[in-house]
Design a protein around this motif. Structure first.
Motif, PDB file in Angstrom:
ATOM      1  N   GLY A   1      53.229 -77.545 -32.290  1.00 16.18           N
ATOM      2  CA  GLY A   1      52.184 -78.236 -30.986  1.00 16.18           C
ATOM      3  C   GLY A   1      52.977 -77.828 -29.370  1.00 16.18           C
ATOM      4  N   TRP A   2      53.452 -79.216 -29.465  1.00 16.90           N
ATOM      5  CA  TRP A   2      54.278 -79.291 -27.906  1.00 16.90           C
ATOM      6  C   TRP A   2      55.162 -78.111 -27.971  1.00 16.90           C
ATOM      7  CZ3 TRP A   2      59.894 -80.597 -27.525  1.00 16.90           C
ATOM      8  CH2 TRP A   2      60.046 -80.804 -28.426  1.00 16.90           C
ATOM      9  N   GLN A   3      56.043 -77.837 -28.408  1.00 15.20           N
ATOM     10  CA  GLN A   3      57.236 -76.979 -28.788  1.00 15.20           C
ATOM     11  C   GLN A   3      56.290 -75.662 -28.144  1.00 15.20           C
ATOM     12  OE1 GLN A   3      56.908 -78.290 -31.834  1.00 15.20           O
ATOM     13  NE2 GLN A   3      58.801 -78.864 -32.305  1.00 15.20           N
ATOM     14  N   VAL A   4      55.516 -75.427 -27.915  1.00 11.92           N
ATOM     15  CA  VAL A   4      54.938 -73.739 -27.614  1.00 11.92           C
ATOM     16  C   VAL A   4      54.595 -73.756 -25.862  1.00 11.92           C
ATOM     17  CG1 VAL A   4      52.439 -72.537 -27.380  1.00 11.92           C
ATOM     18  CG2 VAL A   4      53.288 -72.866 -29.643  1.00 11.92           C
ATOM     19  N   ILE A   5      53.855 -75.071 -25.531  1.00 13.51           N
ATOM     20  CA  ILE A   5      53.586 -75.000 -24.336  1.00 13.51           C
ATOM     21  C   ILE A   5      54.932 -75.375 -23.779  1.00 13.51           C
ATOM     22  CG2 ILE A   5      53.241 -77.647 -24.671  1.00 13.51           C
ATOM     23  CD1 ILE A   5      51.548 -75.123 -22.060  1.00 13.51           C
ATOM     24  N   CYS A   6      56.099 -76.246 -24.194  1.00 10.74           N
ATOM     25  CA  CYS A   6      56.944 -75.978 -23.502  1.00 10.74           C
ATOM     26  C   CYS A   6      58.028 -74.900 -23.473  1.00 10.74           C
ATOM     27  CB  CYS A   6      58.375 -77.467 -23.906  1.00 10.74           C
ATOM     28  SG  CYS A   6      57.653 -78.795 -23.987  1.00 10.74           S
ATOM     29  N   TRP A   7      57.621 -74.205 -24.207  1.00 18.03           N
ATOM     30  CA  TRP A   7      58.439 -72.878 -24.098  1.00 18.03           C
ATOM     31  C   TRP A   7      57.886 -72.217 -23.074  1.00 18.03           C
ATOM     32  CZ3 TRP A   7      63.422 -72.685 -25.158  1.00 18.03           C
ATOM     33  CH2 TRP A   7      64.102 -73.201 -25.988  1.00 18.03           C
ATOM     34  N   ALA A   8      56.245 -72.103 -23.298  1.00 22.55           N
ATOM     35  CA  ALA A   8      55.773 -71.292 -22.621  1.00 22.55           C
ATOM     36  C   ALA A   8      55.986 -71.907 -20.703  1.00 22.55           C
ATOM     37  CB  ALA A   8      54.403 -71.127 -22.196  1.00 22.55           C
ATOM     38  N   LEU A   9      56.340 -72.712 -20.749  1.00 22.57           N
ATOM     39  CA  LEU A   9      56.382 -73.312 -18.789  1.00 22.57           C
ATOM     40  C   LEU A   9      58.145 -72.800 -18.645  1.00 22.57           C
ATOM     41  CD1 LEU A   9      55.010 -77.391 -19.422  1.00 22.57           C
ATOM     42  CD2 LEU A   9      54.115 -75.070 -17.713  1.00 22.57           C
ATOM     43  N   ALA A  10      59.200 -73.138 -19.463  1.00 24.60           N
ATOM     44  CA  ALA A  10      60.408 -72.740 -19.341  1.00 24.60           C
ATOM     45  C   ALA A  10      60.119 -71.073 -19.437  1.00 24.60           C
ATOM     46  CB  ALA A  10      61.093 -72.575 -20.568  1.00 24.60           C
ATOM     47  N   LEU A  11      60.001 -70.331 -19.554  1.00 25.45           N
ATOM     48  CA  LEU A  11      59.420 -68.892 -19.380  1.00 25.45           C
ATOM     49  C   LEU A  11      59.024 -68.321 -18.735  1.00 25.45           C
ATOM     50  CD1 LEU A  11      59.981 -66.122 -20.975  1.00 25.45           C
ATOM     51  CD2 LEU A  11      57.677 -65.734 -21.535  1.00 25.45           C
ATOM     52  N   SER A  12      57.984 -69.261 -17.812  1.00 25.14           N
ATOM     53  CA  SER A  12      57.296 -68.936 -16.197  1.00 25.14           C
ATOM     54  C   SER A  12      57.823 -70.094 -14.771  1.00 25.14           C
ATOM     55  CB  SER A  12      55.656 -69.683 -16.217  1.00 25.14           C
ATOM     56  OG  SER A  12      55.478 -71.023 -16.572  1.00 25.14           O
ATOM     57  N   LEU A  13      58.671 -70.714 -15.556  1.00 28.20           N
ATOM     58  CA  LEU A  13      59.746 -71.727 -14.776  1.00 28.20           C
ATOM     59  C   LEU A  13      60.133 -70.800 -13.396  1.00 28.20           C
ATOM     60  CD1 LEU A  13      60.289 -74.337 -13.507  1.00 28.20           C
ATOM     61  CD2 LEU A  13      61.854 -74.738 -14.980  1.00 28.20           C
ATOM     62  N   PRO A  14      61.068 -70.090 -13.844  1.00 30.98           N
ATOM     63  CA  PRO A  14      61.831 -68.952 -12.739  1.00 30.98           C
ATOM     64  C   PRO A  14      60.903 -68.577 -11.587  1.00 30.98           C
ATOM     65  CG  PRO A  14      62.722 -68.664 -14.484  1.00 30.98           C
ATOM     66  CD  PRO A  14      61.487 -69.244 -14.872  1.00 30.98           C
ATOM     67  N   VAL A  15      59.626 -68.459 -12.404  1.00 28.65           N
ATOM     68  CA  VAL A  15      58.548 -67.499 -10.833  1.00 28.65           C
ATOM     69  C   VAL A  15      57.852 -68.566 -10.511  1.00 28.65           C
ATOM     70  CG1 VAL A  15      56.447 -65.852 -11.036  1.00 28.65           C
ATOM     71  CG2 VAL A  15      58.569 -65.450 -12.453  1.00 28.65           C
ATOM     72  N   MET A  16      57.149 -69.726 -11.442  1.00 30.09           N
ATOM     73  CA  MET A  16      56.907 -70.632 -10.252  1.00 30.09           C
ATOM     74  C   MET A  16      57.615 -71.081  -9.749  1.00 30.09           C
ATOM     75  SD  MET A  16      53.622 -70.038 -11.775  1.00 30.09           S
ATOM     76  CE  MET A  16      53.247 -70.671 -11.585  1.00 30.09           C
ATOM     77  N   LEU A  17      59.189 -71.689 -10.231  1.00 31.32           N
ATOM     78  CA  LEU A  17      59.748 -71.709  -8.684  1.00 31.32           C
ATOM     79  C   LEU A  17      59.711 -71.168  -7.635  1.00 31.32           C
ATOM     80  CD1 LEU A  17      61.242 -74.584  -8.156  1.00 31.32           C
ATOM     81  CD2 LEU A  17      63.503 -73.317  -9.521  1.00 31.32           C
ATOM     82  N   ALA A  18      59.711 -70.238  -7.677  1.00 33.60           N
ATOM     83  CA  ALA A  18      60.382 -69.084  -6.857  1.00 33.60           C
ATOM     84  C   ALA A  18      58.694 -69.389  -5.765  1.00 33.60           C
ATOM     85  CB  ALA A  18      60.267 -67.560  -6.919  1.00 33.60           C
ATOM     86  N   LEU A  19      57.175 -68.965  -6.776  1.00 34.96           N
ATOM     87  CA  LEU A  19      56.091 -69.060  -6.054  1.00 34.96           C
ATOM     88  C   LEU A  19      55.828 -70.338  -5.288  1.00 34.96           C
ATOM     89  CD1 LEU A  19      53.773 -67.123  -5.783  1.00 34.96           C
ATOM     90  CD2 LEU A  19      52.795 -68.626  -7.545  1.00 34.96           C
ATOM     91  N   SER A  20      56.445 -71.050  -5.525  1.00 36.13           N
ATOM     92  CA  SER A  20      56.144 -72.942  -4.682  1.00 36.13           C
ATOM     93  C   SER A  20      57.104 -73.159  -3.731  1.00 36.13           C
ATOM     94  CB  SER A  20      56.366 -74.087  -5.824  1.00 36.13           C
ATOM     95  OG  SER A  20      57.863 -74.364  -6.293  1.00 36.13           O
ATOM     96  N   PHE A  21      58.244 -72.779  -3.465  1.00 37.83           N
ATOM     97  CA  PHE A  21      58.856 -72.669  -2.393  1.00 37.83           C
ATOM     98  C   PHE A  21      58.411 -71.081  -1.344  1.00 37.83           C
ATOM     99  CE2 PHE A  21      61.985 -74.064  -4.931  1.00 37.83           C
ATOM    100  CZ  PHE A  21      63.185 -75.923  -4.107  1.00 37.83           C
TER     101      PHE A  21
END
Length: 287
Positions: A176-196
């Protein structure tokens, strides 16, 4: 039996955590841009998720799991947070109860389509009845409708139901916790750029309430809640445990009564009891 009980308990804790999500988002978007709020919460949760994966030395998902993780990320990391944040610029959190009441039904439908669940016909009766009770109660409160806000919330419910079901199916393999963590990791580059890209020109005007709202949706709504929720769906069944979401609006109202001293009407108590009965009925006929 023990595994099923653990699943329902985990799901119940997840719903308790999620019950504060929409009010916290409503407070946060008063000062933060909805797009920045969506990206920032994903970045904060993503960094913590990656730290957890490294700390426990989790094995990387297989290539065949990436599509499912992308669906989870689009549904619950990007889609639901962004659409609800945009919607809450037009409607109140109370009005959003109408659509939260439809989330269990959406989760059950996608659980059948994506997770292989096969509930009995009586399950659908209890599921639809519970959704109708929640929606009817919300409509009876006399909230003001907004076509734009309603459309955004409807879209949010659809993508969230898909993300819940897809994540629960993948949780049976990855955890369970691995799924949400991997999904967050997968989206991190895009979301980091979007936040800036959507960074506020100044943080001086951001109130403390908005910061608290951002902290809640980042830590609890985006990470901790999903650890319990996906574990619950995987162990207790997507369609069955998903019915616990029918209680989420009433938990939110109970929090408002205890923390904000808002009045709880007798009708709320009656409807809540009816929803609880529907949840237990759905549980009985889920398999």
């Amino acid at each position: 039996m023990e595994k099923s009980f653990d699943g329902w308990l985990s799901g119940f804790i997840g719903v308790l955590i999620f019950s504060g999500s929409l009010p916290a988002t409503r407070v946060a978007v008063m000062d933060f841009d909805p797009t920045f709020l969506t990206a920032a919460r994903a970045v904060i949760a993503g960094l913590l998720g990656i730290a957890m994966l490294l700390l426990f030395r989790e094995k990387r998902p297989e290539r065949s799991d990436l599509i499912s993780l992308a669906v989870v990320a689009l549904g619950v990391v990007v889609g639901f947070p962004l659409l609800t944040a945009l919607a809450l610029k037009h409607i109140t959190s109370a009005h959003s109860i109408i659509f939260v009441g439809l989330l269990p039904l959406a989760t059950a439908i996608f659980g059948v389509l994506r997770g292989g669940d096969r509930p009995r016909p009586a399950f659908w009766l209890f599921s639809c009845l519970g959704s109708a009770l929640v929606a009817g109660f919300a409509l009876a409160q006399g909230v003001t409708a907004s076509p734009v806000g309603d459309g955004l919330m409807l879209g949010a419910i659809i993508v969230c139901g898909l993300g819940y079901a897809e994540g629960a199916k993948l949780s049976r393999k990855l955890g369970g916790w691995q799924v949400i963590c991997w999904a967050l990791a997968l989206s991190l580059p895009v979301m980091l750029a979007l936040s800036f890209a959507t960074l506020p020109p100044s943080f001086a005007a951001i109130g403390s309430g908005a910061w608290i709202g951002l902290g809640y949706v980042s830590l609890f709504s985006m990470l901790i809640g999903f650890i319990f929720w996906y574990r619950g769906l995987a162990q207790g069944g997507i369609a069955a445990v998903g019915q616990l979401q029918l209680l989420q609006p009433f938990f939110g109202l109970a929090l408002a009564a205890s923390l904000l001293h808002e009045q709880v009407s007798p009708m709320m108590v009656v409807v809540t009891l009816g929803v609880v009965a529907c949840v237990f009925g759905a549980k009985k006929f889920a398999r």
